[in-house]
Scaffold this active site. Structure first.
Site, mmCIF file in Angstrom:
data_model
loop_
_atom_site.group_PDB
_atom_site.id
_atom_site.type_symbol
_atom_site.label_atom_id
_atom_site.label_comp_id
_atom_site.label_asym_id
_atom_site.label_seq_id
_atom_site.Cartn_x
_atom_site.Cartn_y
_atom_site.Cartn_z
ATOM 1 N N GLU A 1 41.355 54.409 82.574
ATOM 2 C CA GLU A 1 41.168 52.982 82.855
ATOM 3 C C GLU A 1 42.050 52.522 84.013
ATOM 4 O O GLU A 1 41.603 51.802 84.894
ATOM 5 C CB GLU A 1 41.508 52.150 81.604
ATOM 6 C CG GLU A 1 40.354 51.970 80.667
ATOM 7 C CD GLU A 1 39.125 51.406 81.354
ATOM 8 O OE1 GLU A 1 39.250 50.458 82.155
ATOM 9 O OE2 GLU A 1 38.028 51.923 81.099
ATOM 10 N N TYR B 1 42.147 42.831 80.147
ATOM 11 C CA TYR B 1 40.988 43.696 80.365
ATOM 12 C C TYR B 1 41.288 45.126 79.908
ATOM 13 O O TYR B 1 40.503 45.737 79.167
ATOM 14 C CB TYR B 1 40.560 43.695 81.845
ATOM 15 C CG TYR B 1 39.451 44.694 82.078
ATOM 16 C CD1 TYR B 1 38.139 44.345 81.822
ATOM 17 C CD2 TYR B 1 39.737 46.001 82.476
ATOM 18 C CE1 TYR B 1 37.113 45.274 81.968
ATOM 19 C CE2 TYR B 1 38.728 46.939 82.620
ATOM 20 C CZ TYR B 1 37.420 46.569 82.377
ATOM 21 O OH TYR B 1 36.416 47.497 82.496
ATOM 22 N N ASP C 1 33.615 44.139 83.582
ATOM 23 C CA ASP C 1 34.173 44.543 84.874
ATOM 24 C C ASP C 1 33.201 44.081 85.967
ATOM 25 O O ASP C 1 32.228 43.359 85.689
ATOM 26 C CB ASP C 1 34.432 46.057 84.915
ATOM 27 C CG ASP C 1 33.140 46.868 84.940
ATOM 28 O OD1 ASP C 1 32.049 46.269 84.790
ATOM 29 O OD2 ASP C 1 33.220 48.091 85.125
#
Ligand code: SF4
Length: 380
Positions: free
Chosen positions: A43, A126, A144
């Site tokens: 990520e 996020y 995203d």
């Protein structure tokens, strides 16, 4: 249609999306196990970087740092070298700070708790949602850039994506559509669909598994969604640097820790001042950063590198440093080294300087730096 979906629409959307993902997802390396540490690293690497490139870096990273404990004790230089080329180096440093806290507070494991994740450096809402949904299969929606674009088309949103109201609307839609039993697959499927099918230019609508739910397709507005926004103006930066050599050695210096590229290595140099030529800037920067006066500078190369909103043009010069020049008086670096062309590969550099180092290794191949300056001098 997805502008305001009822329960039957949501179920149908999920069924088509998940079936497509099962058959079409890319075999990315962290998708073998969804091990939380691996999901976290992927990520962070994936921010601003294409997945294929992330996969390359991810494999190398995992070979060197298989878990948080390995990251916690690694020398910072080793981390920066493994990150070299991905940019935004504060991400690598934050991974190490977070890894140390994981070892200290969580036995080296990634916690499955949002508040505990948010307490770690480099993890915002996020990334926390990504780790919780993808690694732990918890029902957190993820939006995203790929998903934003996809939803702007599915719901035919005619407002700029940057507007707060638009973001809220997209997040509400993500929440409504989320498959609460399969959040891991669901979130990845949306991102994968945005990346592979509902692409920024020329989306492949005939191949889209959710085309029946696409409002923009029905209204023939796909090419206008998302609404184009005024592009941020690109900023041009011109810099100059000098590759100083002594026999087969080259001078490099390590940037100060609190610098934007703190901890990385470079050739001395900096930005051009107003009305300054690259040559004059190169000469001035060497004096300012090392105390050395260098008279004869030869142009070596010009590299152009793009960072999100910036275009950096770096003019590189090469110069032989006299043997009696004395030690450098460093003003913009924490330490320096004289290294061979082959050893340059062992140090992490920002992108432009890395290309210069590669160029130097190729161009020299067996010659000394001094021979290179002599050759250039004889040509000019
Ligand atoms: Fe995107 Fe086309 Fe699918 Fe609509 S039908 S979501 S525009 S790929």
């Amino acid at each position: 249609m997805l502008a305001n979906p009822d329960q039957a629409t949501v179920l149908d959307f999920q069924r088509h999306l998940h079936r497509w993902f099962a058959a079409n997802h890319r075999p990315l390396p962290w998708r073998h196990s969804y091990e939380p540490y691996q999901v976290w690293i992927a990520e962070i690497m994936g921010q601003q970087t294409q997945m294929e490139r992330v996969a390359e870096y991810f494999r190398r990273w995992l070979d060197r740092f298989p878990d948080a404990a390995a990251v916690a004790v690694a020398p910072e230089q080793a981390l920066l070298k493994a990150w070299e080329g991905l940019g935004y180096y504060s991400r690598a440093r934050n991974i190490q700070r977070a890894a140390r806290l994981l070892v200290e507070r969580h036995h080296g494991q990634i916690p499955a708790d949002r508040d505990q994740l948010l307490a770690l450096p480099g993890i915002g809402p996020y990334t926390a949602a990504a780790i919780l949904s993808i690694a732990f299969n918890q029902p957190w929606p993820l939006v995203d850039a790929n998903v934003e674009r996809l939803f702007a088309r599915l719901a035919d949103i005619d407002r700029p994506l940057k507007e707060t109201a638009t973001r809220k609307r997209i997040h509400a839609l993500a929440e409504t559509l989320l498959h609460r039993d399969l959040p891991r697959d669901h979130n990845q499927a949306l991102m994968e669909l945005g990346a592979l099918v509902c692409t920024p230019r020329r989306p492949d609508c005939p191949a889209c598994p959710v085309q029946a739910h696409c409002t923009a397709l029905r209204r023939d507005t796909v090419e206008f969604r998302p609404l184009p926004t005024a592009r941020d103006k690109r900023i041009d930066i011109v810099m100059a640097c000098v590759i100083l050599c002594r026999g087969d050695r080259f001078f490099i210096q390590q940037r100060l820790a609190d610098d934007i590229w703190g901890g990385l290595w470079e050739f001395p140099g900096g930005r051009l001042e107003e009305n300054e030529t690259p040559l004059a800037a190169a000469r001035r920067e060497v004096v300012e950063e090392t105390g050395w006066q260098v008279e004869r500078l030869e142009p070596l190369d010009t590299v152009i590198h793009h960072y999100t909103r910036y275009r950096v043009t770096l003019h590189a010069f090469i110069a032989a440093l006299p043997a009696d020049a004395g030690a450098a008086r460093l003003t913009a670096a924490q330490q320096s080294a004289w290294v061979t062309a082959a050893q340059l590969a062992d140090y992490p550099f920002p992108a432009g300087h890395r290309r210069l180092a590669q160029h130097l290794r190729r161009q020299l191949s067996g010659k000394t730096g001094t021979a290179l300056t002599a050759k250039k001098t004889s040509r000019s």
